[in-house]
Scaffold this active site. Structure first.
Site, PDB file in Angstrom:
ATOM      1  N   CYS A  48       6.162  31.162  59.817  1.00 31.81           N
ATOM      2  CA  CYS A  48       5.361  31.401  58.711  1.00 31.81           C
ATOM      3  C   CYS A  48       4.923  29.935  58.308  1.00 31.81           C
ATOM      4  CB  CYS A  48       6.168  32.172  57.544  1.00 31.81           C
ATOM      5  SG  CYS A  48       5.075  31.996  56.013  1.00 31.81           S
ATOM      6  N   CYS A  51       6.819  28.906  54.627  1.00 32.81           N
ATOM      7  CA  CYS A  51       8.292  28.855  54.606  1.00 32.81           C
ATOM      8  C   CYS A  51       8.971  28.413  55.789  1.00 32.81           C
ATOM      9  CB  CYS A  51       8.648  29.888  53.873  1.00 32.81           C
ATOM     10  SG  CYS A  51       8.825  31.468  54.858  1.00 32.81           S
ATOM     11  N   CYS A  97       4.792  37.777  55.016  1.00 30.78           N
ATOM     12  CA  CYS A  97       5.977  36.955  55.568  1.00 30.78           C
ATOM     13  C   CYS A  97       7.143  37.889  54.701  1.00 30.78           C
ATOM     14  CB  CYS A  97       5.914  35.897  55.065  1.00 30.78           C
ATOM     15  SG  CYS A  97       7.507  34.876  55.548  1.00 30.78           S
ATOM     16  N   CYS A 100       8.617  34.849  52.247  1.00 27.48           N
ATOM     17  CA  CYS A 100       7.738  34.285  51.018  1.00 27.48           C
ATOM     18  C   CYS A 100       6.503  35.060  50.606  1.00 27.48           C
ATOM     19  CB  CYS A 100       7.507  32.874  51.453  1.00 27.48           C
ATOM     20  SG  CYS A 100       6.022  32.748  52.519  1.00 27.48           S
ATOM     21  N   CYS A 120      -2.163  41.784  64.190  1.00 24.51           N
ATOM     22  CA  CYS A 120      -3.364  40.986  64.295  1.00 24.51           C
ATOM     23  C   CYS A 120      -2.900  39.993  63.258  1.00 24.51           C
ATOM     24  CB  CYS A 120      -4.532  41.926  64.156  1.00 24.51           C
ATOM     25  SG  CYS A 120      -6.216  41.055  64.024  1.00 24.51           S
TER      26      CYS A 120
END
EC number: 1.8.4.12
Length: 139
Positions: A48, A51, A97, A100, A120
């Site tokens: 991510c 984070c 995510c 976060c 995707c």
């Protein structure tokens, strides 16, 4: 889990680009075939951007031809969370995510035979860390 999206920034405290902010904080979508990580073939882990939580291994990435990085599964069941998305007169499953809550993209049931799923994902929501040299590339 907080929903204070305005306060999220990448873990190295740099500013998000306009596109990264649009995608991760405003549930946007980058233009097809424009992402920095779309054609990345290196071995490593996709994290991510906001984070740095691990999301996808490079061996789960494949070329779906859709214009965004595609994966057949996340690193774990906790890595992403799923939300119904009825925007744009379509029924889709949004992926965020798991740590976060940054918007990543969508998951579709038209993936390869291994899982049948196509995650995707917008490049602008990802950081890639190379297994060999540790280089980090932000999408």
């Amino acid at each position: 889990m907080t929903n204070d999206s305005a306060s999220r920034t990448p873990s190295d405290n740099t500013e998000l680009t306009e596109m990264q902010r649009y995608v991760t904080q405003q549930r946007g979508t980058e233009p097809a075939f424009s992402g920095k990580l779309l054609h990345n073939k290196r071995t490593g882990v996709y994290h991510c951007l906001c984070c740095q939580a691990p999301l996808f291994y490079s061996d789960s990435k494949y070329d779906s031809g859709c214009g965004w990085p595609s994966f057949d599964q996340p690193v774990s069941s906790e890595a992403v969370r799923y939300l119904e998305d009825d925007s744009h007169n379509m029924r889709r499953i949004e992926i965020r995510c798991g740590q976060c809550d940054a918007h990543l993209g969508h998951v579709f049931p038209d993936g390869p035979k291994t899982t049948g799923e196509r995650y995707c994902v917008n490049s602008a929501s990802l950081s890639f860390i190379d297994d060999v040299d540790g280089e980090r590339v932000d999408g």
